[in-house]
Motif scaffolding. Structure first.
Motif: not given
Length: 103
Positions: A33-39
């Motif tokens: 899983r990755e963290v969305d940089p915008l939200m």
């Protein structure tokens, strides 16, 4: 594809056995899983991780996995003994107490 087959347990808010009789086939995440940089939301590109299939028996889930070529790991449930007091709830209102019970 890899998957796991298990029988779900009760939730902490559940006193009965609802939704614990069926067996679930759940796909394992193939990508991290990755963290969305915008939200800042946690997301994954793997859509198979969202799929949960329910079956009436463990054998039905294993047959489905075998037919579809899915490598499945089965986790058998650990059965708990029921906690049953001899007097039960009615013991709180017993008239044959040894001593006087008051607030």
């Amino acid at each position: 594809m890899r998957a796991r087959i298990y029988q779900p347990t009760r939730t902490a808010m559940q006193s009965g056995t609802a939704k614990t009789k069926n067996w679930v086939l759940e796909f394992v995440n193939e990508t991290a899983r990755e963290v969305d940089p915008l939200m800042g939301w946690t997301s994954s590109a793997d859509t198979q991780a969202q799929v949960k299939l329910t079956f009436d028996s463990k054998e039905a889930a294993l047959d489905y996995a075998k037919d579809k070529g899915i490598v499945a790991v089965v986790t058998d449930p650990k059965k708990r003994k029921p906690v049953i007091r001899p007097g039960g709830y009615g013991e709180n209102f017993a008239t044959n107490r040894r001593g006087v019970w008051t607030h």
